[in-house]
Design a protein around this motif. Structure first.
Motif, PDB file in Angstrom:
ATOM      1  N   PRO A  32      -2.560  12.385 -17.771  1.00 59.08           N
ATOM      2  CA  PRO A  32      -3.791  11.728 -18.225  1.00 59.08           C
ATOM      3  C   PRO A  32      -3.898  10.252 -17.846  1.00 59.08           C
ATOM      4  N   SER A  33      -2.774   9.580 -17.680  1.00 62.05           N
ATOM      5  CA  SER A  33      -2.809   8.149 -17.351  1.00 62.05           C
ATOM      6  C   SER A  33      -3.380   7.898 -15.957  1.00 62.05           C
ATOM      7  N   PHE A  34      -3.445   8.945 -15.140  1.00 65.69           N
ATOM      8  CA  PHE A  34      -4.004   8.792 -13.789  1.00 65.69           C
ATOM      9  C   PHE A  34      -5.472   8.362 -13.849  1.00 65.69           C
ATOM     10  N   ALA A  35      -6.159   8.706 -14.929  1.00 66.63           N
ATOM     11  CA  ALA A  35      -7.580   8.383 -15.057  1.00 66.63           C
ATOM     12  C   ALA A  35      -7.820   6.932 -15.456  1.00 66.63           C
ATOM     13  N   GLU A  36      -6.782   6.215 -15.825  1.00 67.87           N
ATOM     14  CA  GLU A  36      -6.950   4.818 -16.211  1.00 67.87           C
ATOM     15  C   GLU A  36      -7.297   3.978 -14.986  1.00 67.87           C
ATOM     16  N   PRO A  37      -8.156   2.954 -15.162  1.00 66.31           N
ATOM     17  CA  PRO A  37      -8.601   2.126 -14.022  1.00 66.31           C
ATOM     18  C   PRO A  37      -7.462   1.561 -13.190  1.00 66.31           C
ATOM     19  N   VAL A  38      -6.421   1.084 -13.852  1.00 65.28           N
ATOM     20  CA  VAL A  38      -5.296   0.498 -13.117  1.00 65.28           C
ATOM     21  C   VAL A  38      -4.630   1.546 -12.233  1.00 65.28           C
ATOM     22  N   SER A  39      -4.447   2.740 -12.769  1.00 65.27           N
ATOM     23  CA  SER A  39      -3.813   3.812 -12.002  1.00 65.27           C
ATOM     24  C   SER A  39      -4.686   4.243 -10.828  1.00 65.27           C
ATOM     25  N   LEU A  40      -5.980   4.345 -11.054  1.00 65.07           N
ATOM     26  CA  LEU A  40      -6.888   4.740  -9.975  1.00 65.07           C
ATOM     27  C   LEU A  40      -6.911   3.698  -8.858  1.00 65.07           C
ATOM     28  N   LEU A  41      -6.909   2.419  -9.235  1.00 67.82           N
ATOM     29  CA  LEU A  41      -6.902   1.364  -8.220  1.00 67.82           C
ATOM     30  C   LEU A  41      -5.585   1.358  -7.443  1.00 67.82           C
ATOM     31  N   THR A  42      -4.493   1.621  -8.148  1.00 70.36           N
ATOM     32  CA  THR A  42      -3.201   1.711  -7.460  1.00 70.36           C
ATOM     33  C   THR A  42      -3.185   2.889  -6.488  1.00 70.36           C
ATOM     34  N   PHE A  43      -3.782   3.994  -6.914  1.00 68.40           N
ATOM     35  CA  PHE A  43      -3.889   5.165  -6.039  1.00 68.40           C
ATOM     36  C   PHE A  43      -4.705   4.827  -4.793  1.00 68.40           C
ATOM     37  N   LEU A  44      -5.815   4.113  -4.974  1.00 65.01           N
ATOM     38  CA  LEU A  44      -6.641   3.724  -3.832  1.00 65.01           C
ATOM     39  C   LEU A  44      -5.874   2.790  -2.893  1.00 65.01           C
ATOM     40  N   LYS A  45      -5.070   1.904  -3.473  1.00 67.98           N
ATOM     41  CA  LYS A  45      -4.276   1.003  -2.639  1.00 67.98           C
ATOM     42  C   LYS A  45      -3.298   1.784  -1.777  1.00 67.98           C
ATOM     43  N   ARG A  46      -2.639   2.768  -2.345  1.00 67.41           N
ATOM     44  CA  ARG A  46      -1.671   3.555  -1.593  1.00 67.41           C
ATOM     45  C   ARG A  46      -2.367   4.504  -0.615  1.00 67.41           C
ATOM     46  N   SER A  47      -3.620   4.817  -0.888  1.00 61.70           N
ATOM     47  CA  SER A  47      -4.380   5.684   0.017  1.00 61.70           C
ATOM     48  C   SER A  47      -5.019   4.901   1.159  1.00 61.70           C
ATOM     49  N   ALA A  48      -5.083   3.586   1.015  1.00 56.24           N
ATOM     50  CA  ALA A  48      -5.811   2.751   1.971  1.00 56.24           C
ATOM     51  C   ALA A  48      -5.374   2.943   3.433  1.00 56.24           C
ATOM     52  N   PRO A  49      -4.054   2.937   3.745  1.00 58.44           N
ATOM     53  CA  PRO A  49      -3.667   3.123   5.153  1.00 58.44           C
ATOM     54  C   PRO A  49      -4.167   4.437   5.747  1.00 58.44           C
ATOM     55  N   LEU A  50      -4.074   5.515   4.978  1.00 59.99           N
ATOM     56  CA  LEU A  50      -4.531   6.816   5.484  1.00 59.99           C
ATOM     57  C   LEU A  50      -6.040   6.840   5.653  1.00 59.99           C
ATOM     58  N   ILE A  51      -6.782   6.255   4.726  1.00 60.65           N
ATOM     59  CA  ILE A  51      -8.239   6.226   4.833  1.00 60.65           C
ATOM     60  C   ILE A  51      -8.661   5.467   6.081  1.00 60.65           C
ATOM     61  N   VAL A  52      -8.048   4.310   6.304  1.00 59.87           N
ATOM     62  CA  VAL A  52      -8.394   3.494   7.474  1.00 59.87           C
ATOM     63  C   VAL A  52      -8.049   4.217   8.768  1.00 59.87           C
ATOM     64  N   LEU A  53      -6.858   4.807   8.821  1.00 57.16           N
ATOM     65  CA  LEU A  53      -6.450   5.527  10.036  1.00 57.16           C
ATOM     66  C   LEU A  53      -7.349   6.733  10.273  1.00 57.16           C
ATOM     67  N   THR A  54      -7.743   7.408   9.209  1.00 54.49           N
ATOM     68  CA  THR A  54      -8.637   8.563   9.324  1.00 54.49           C
ATOM     69  C   THR A  54      -9.988   8.151   9.883  1.00 54.49           C
ATOM     70  N   ALA A  55     -10.487   6.994   9.464  1.00 59.79           N
ATOM     71  CA  ALA A  55     -11.769   6.503   9.976  1.00 59.79           C
ATOM     72  C   ALA A  55     -11.708   6.298  11.485  1.00 59.79           C
ATOM     73  N   GLY A  56     -10.574   5.796  11.977  1.00 57.53           N
ATOM     74  CA  GLY A  56     -10.429   5.618  13.419  1.00 57.53           C
ATOM     75  C   GLY A  56     -10.241   6.935  14.141  1.00 57.53           C
ATOM     76  N   GLN A  57      -9.451   7.827  13.572  1.00 58.18           N
ATOM     77  CA  GLN A  57      -9.215   9.138  14.181  1.00 58.18           C
ATOM     78  C   GLN A  57     -10.512   9.940  14.275  1.00 58.18           C
ATOM     79  N   LEU A  58     -11.418   9.723  13.324  1.00 53.91           N
ATOM     80  CA  LEU A  58     -12.693  10.434  13.316  1.00 53.91           C
ATOM     81  C   LEU A  58     -13.460  10.228  14.620  1.00 53.91           C
ATOM     82  N   PHE A  59     -13.488   9.001  15.119  1.00 59.34           N
ATOM     83  CA  PHE A  59     -14.236   8.722  16.347  1.00 59.34           C
ATOM     84  C   PHE A  59     -13.630   9.444  17.544  1.00 59.34           C
ATOM     85  N   VAL A  60     -12.311   9.531  17.581  1.00 59.40           N
ATOM     86  CA  VAL A  60     -11.662  10.233  18.684  1.00 59.40           C
ATOM     87  C   VAL A  60     -11.988  11.718  18.626  1.00 59.40           C
ATOM     88  N   ILE A  61     -11.938  12.286  17.432  1.00 58.08           N
ATOM     89  CA  ILE A  61     -12.156  13.723  17.289  1.00 58.08           C
ATOM     90  C   ILE A  61     -13.612  14.101  17.551  1.00 58.08           C
TER      91      ILE A  61
END
Length: 311
Positions: A32-61
């Protein structure tokens, strides 16, 4: 009362967003703590590299190609940044500029070899991946040295910076793909190379630019990843496959011609949520890799089925 029926509205929602909602709900149920704002923002921070790389890979694909060198480029950028700067804060921006040139150069070489020499991008970028990994090993002897200055790491370590950088990258990708002539030409390139060329689309140029975008996205991903992961000789290992998985999960068609920035972001978030859920369940990394492989196959099969059905 006018308006779209509820069922019709749901049908217009890309399936990946529904999957993301379900997986997130399961995670919150387990933790349940995953739904807390701090946890969600931390999740987004750790997801940031993959999101950015995916955005670039999208253009190639969407232009009908692959980039398997992105993960190795991330590792190279992290190692180069630590080795060159040696923790000197004054070198932060010069090093970032150097990394941008490196990323653009790798993308340019990938694009030129693929288009001018007509080497399949799978082979081209696989070769580039081996070149980069070998160069890093020879340069460091298998043990990277140096350090990353706090000023360099702040963009990935501090949640506010990481989320802001990711938001900017996603916004630029969305505008470029869906609100510009470039995006229209990129989709046309992947939709049918011969037809696009006969229509006056500069196919080779579009693919070269797509590879350069992918290279630059790997640089940004490396900076974000270095922020919370630090220096590692395997910093970007596997990220290229995760990015391809995310793009396919987001509805892009392997072979090109179809894909959305929103779907790619949802795919990246879904993949990251699945990894989080597997960790919560206590499952090991080999099983995570197995799940990722199964997802790629299922997503590609579904995309192919949907394309045949629409034709």
């Amino acid at each position: 009362m006018t308006g779209m029926p509820v069922t019709g509205a749901w049908r217009r929602v890309p399936a990946i967003w529904l999957v993301l909602l379900i997986v997130t709900a399961v995670i919150i149920w387990r933790n349940p703590s995953f739904a807390e704002p701090v946890s969600l923002l931390t999740f987004l921070k750790r997801s940031a590299p993959l999101i950015v790389l995916t955005a670039g890979q999208l253009f190639v694909i969407v232009t009908g190609e692959f980039d398997l060198s992105a993960g190795a480029l991330i590792t190279t950028c992290v190692v180069v940044a630590a080795k060159v700067s040696a923790g000197d804060p004054a070198l932060t921006w010069p090093v970032i500029g150097l990394l941008a040139l490196l990323g653009a150069g790798v993308g340019l070489v990938n694009g030129l070899v693929t288009t001018l020499l007509r080497v399949p991008s799978f082979i081209t970028t696989l070769g580039m991946m081996l070149v980069l990994n070998g160069a890093v090993f020879l340069w460091t002897g298998g043990s990277p040295t140096g350090s990353l200055a706090p000023e360099f790491r702040q963009y990935g370590r501090e949640t506010g910076y990481a989320v802001a950088v990711t938001a900017v990258v996603v916004a630029v990708a969305w505008l470029l793909l869906h609100r510009s002539r470039f995006g229209h030409l990129a989709l046309a390139t992947g939709g049918g190379t011969r037809a696009a060329a006969l229509s006056g689309v500069p196919v080779a140029r579009m693919r070269i630019i797509a590879f350069v975008i992918s290279g630059l996205s790997a640089v940004v991903a490396a900076i974000l990843l270095a922020g919370f992961a630090g220096l590692s000789k395997e910093a970007g290992a596997g990220y290229e496959f995760q990015a391809i998985s995310a793009v396919v999960l987001g509805g892009a068609v392997l072979g090109g011609g179809r894909g959305t920035a929103g779907g790619a972001v949802a795919g990246a978030l879904t993949l990251q949520c699945l990894f989080t859920l597997l960790n919560l369940l206590g499952l090991e990394k080999p099983l995570r890799d197995t799940v990722q492989g199964v997802l790629i196959i299922l997503a590609a099969a579904f995309a192919a089925y949907r394309l045949r059905k629409e034709q």
